[in-house]
Design an enzyme around this catalytic site. Structure first.
Site, PDB file in Angstrom:
ATOM      1  N   HIS A   1       0.816  -1.215   0.000  1.00  0.00           N
ATOM      2  CA  HIS A   1       0.000   0.000   0.000  1.00  0.00           C
ATOM      3  C   HIS A   1       0.853   1.270   0.000  1.00  0.00           C
ATOM      4  O   HIS A   1       0.320   2.377  -0.085  1.00  0.00           O
ATOM      5  CB  HIS A   1      -0.959   0.013   1.201  1.00  0.00           C
ATOM      6  CG  HIS A   1      -0.307   0.234   2.527  1.00  0.00           C
ATOM      7  ND1 HIS A   1       0.064  -0.794   3.375  1.00  0.00           N
ATOM      8  CD2 HIS A   1       0.039   1.384   3.182  1.00  0.00           C
ATOM      9  CE1 HIS A   1       0.591  -0.293   4.466  1.00  0.00           C
ATOM     10  NE2 HIS A   1       0.589   1.031   4.382  1.00  0.00           N
TER      11      HIS A   1
ATOM     12  N   ASP B   1      -0.325  -7.525   0.935  1.00  0.00           N
ATOM     13  CA  ASP B   1       0.206  -6.180   1.185  1.00  0.00           C
ATOM     14  C   ASP B   1       1.732  -6.234   1.154  1.00  0.00           C
ATOM     15  O   ASP B   1       2.387  -6.178   2.184  1.00  0.00           O
ATOM     16  CB  ASP B   1      -0.283  -5.646   2.524  1.00  0.00           C
ATOM     17  CG  ASP B   1       0.007  -4.155   2.696  1.00  0.00           C
ATOM     18  OD1 ASP B   1       0.471  -3.531   1.725  1.00  0.00           O
ATOM     19  OD2 ASP B   1      -0.231  -3.625   3.793  1.00  0.00           O
TER      20      ASP B   1
ATOM     21  N   GLY C   1       3.505   5.659   8.734  1.00  0.00           N
ATOM     22  CA  GLY C   1       4.917   5.860   8.382  1.00  0.00           C
ATOM     23  C   GLY C   1       5.771   4.663   8.728  1.00  0.00           C
ATOM     24  O   GLY C   1       6.840   4.462   8.154  1.00  0.00           O
TER      25      GLY C   1
ATOM     26  N   SER D   1       4.709   1.743   8.127  1.00  0.00           N
ATOM     27  CA  SER D   1       4.301   0.755   7.132  1.00  0.00           C
ATOM     28  C   SER D   1       5.490   0.282   6.297  1.00  0.00           C
ATOM     29  O   SER D   1       6.329   1.084   5.865  1.00  0.00           O
ATOM     30  CB  SER D   1       3.247   1.344   6.201  1.00  0.00           C
ATOM     31  OG  SER D   1       2.050   1.578   6.888  1.00  0.00           O
TER      32      SER D   1
ATOM     33  N   SER E   1       2.180  -4.161   7.879  1.00  0.00           N
ATOM     34  CA  SER E   1       1.031  -3.843   7.043  1.00  0.00           C
ATOM     35  C   SER E   1       0.220  -2.721   7.689  1.00  0.00           C
ATOM     36  O   SER E   1       0.232  -1.587   7.228  1.00  0.00           O
ATOM     37  CB  SER E   1       0.160  -5.081   6.830  1.00  0.00           C
ATOM     38  OG  SER E   1      -1.019  -4.755   6.119  1.00  0.00           O
TER      39      SER E   1
END
Length: 353
Positions: free
Chosen positions: A65, A93, A172, A174, A189
């Site tokens: 993402h 993801d 952030g 992620s 994720s």
């Protein structure tokens, strides 16, 4: 570099010494490190997962993402970093980014204390195991694995095959690294909560990402030292071979776990089998080392403290035989065998009771 002015000031004749300018353009190479930030476009920030390679191409994995295939990225210093080669979200993801030659891959993760944790492999941890996360917003946080092979539903859709943890995270983080001791687990994720009140975070397992894109995880593993070739005899071989050094003098008997190896002087080996073992409750750790009579090997018991391996017990006598007895809390442990003098075979045995 010596300049013409410096040559002249030294009094040396310029007919003898000259300054020659090189056509080279040296540059600094920045590191790709798990947990460090990277940017997609003007304002979107995510975190590096783990360094990977695909053939000769180097790169890193992150969350899907964070960006789409073909999107360019910049590094922590806003310098051009690389381009998304593949990205999947939702459903899964994960993504991977190929980086340019101005960056150096590192098989390690930022542990939030101006240091790093090495990545030695990608063996999946079990439910209840300790796991830590590194991200560019909140740094290093640890917790436990709560559920494997589950799913999570975001406003954009459902992501399946993720692992649920009680480790906190915030925007952030992620794409950042999830690691259990020295084993890569996956990339961040999403989840709920924050790192002030606590929360739940899911990660996409690393094995699925590597398989999806045909990637290889960059690791740093201390290789076992191969046995050295024997020196050819200078005299005829006697009819019967002599007994090897220390034969029949093994003091390490009656232990449940036994491992053998070979070490060269000033080298270390880690047992069991280059990895570690888990004690689920307080226990007595008994270790025994037996090496060749001509050597001086030392023995150390180390425990994982959530950031690095720390030595909790040691036996450093001047003999090839060492013993350790240590009473410790539940956690992850390993033995380090160090050849402080000489080279040769050794036997390590241990109990946990």
């Amino acid at each position: 570099m010596v300049t013409e002015n410096e040559i002249a000031a030294s009094g040396v004749s310029t007919s003898v010494v000259q300054a020659v300018h090189s056509g080279e353009n040296p540059r600094l190479l920045d590191d790709v490190l798990g947990g460090s930030p990277y940017y997609v476009g003007v304002g979107s920030r995510c975190s590096v997962g783990f360094s990977v390679t695909k053939g000769t191409q180097k790169g890193f994995v992150s969350a899907g993402h964070c960006g789409n295939q073909g999107q360019a990225t910049t590094g922590f210093n806003r310098a051009p970093l690389g381009v998304f080669q593949g990205s999947t979200f939702p459903g899964k993801d994960f993504a991977w980014v190929a980086v340019n030659d101005n960056w150096t891959l590192k098989p390690s993760v930022d542990n939030g204390s101006n240091s790093t944790v090495s990545v030695s492999g990608s063996r999946a941890a079990i439910e209840g195991a300790s796991v830590c996360r590194s991200g560019s917003t909140t740094g290093w946080h640890c917790g436990t694995i709560q559920q494997l092979y589950t799913s999570v539903t975001y406003p954009q859709g459902t992501v399946s095959g993720v692992t649920r943890t009680n480790v906190c995270a915030e925007p952030g983080d992620s794409g950042g690294s999830f690691i259990s001791i020295d084993q890569a687990q996956g990339v961040t994720s999403g989840g709920s909560g924050d790192c002030t009140s606590g929360g739940v975070t899911y990660f996409q397992p690393i094995g699925e990402i590597l398989a999806a894109y045909g990637l290889s995880l960059l690791t740093t593993v201390t290789p076992s030292t191969p046995p050295t070739s024997p020196t050819p005899p200078t005299s005829p071989t006697p009819p019967t071979s002599p007994a090897p050094p220390n034969a029949g003098a093994n003091i390490c008997t009656g232990y449940s776990n036994t491992f053998k190896g070979t070490l060269s002087e000033n080298r270390s080996a880690y047992q069991p089998n280059g990895r570690y073992y888990r004690s689920t409750a307080g226990a007595v750790h008994s270790g025994c080392l037996n090496a060749n009579d001509t050597t001086d090997f030392d023995l150390y018991l180390q425990k994982w403290n959530g950031r690095s391996w720390g030595t909790v017990a040691a036996s450093e006598g001047s003999t090839p035989n060492e013993k350790i007895t240590y009473t410790g809390a539940a956690g992850f442990y390993r033995y380090r065998v160090f050849a402080s003098g000489g080279s040769g075979l050794y036997t390590l045995a241990y109990n946990v009771r």
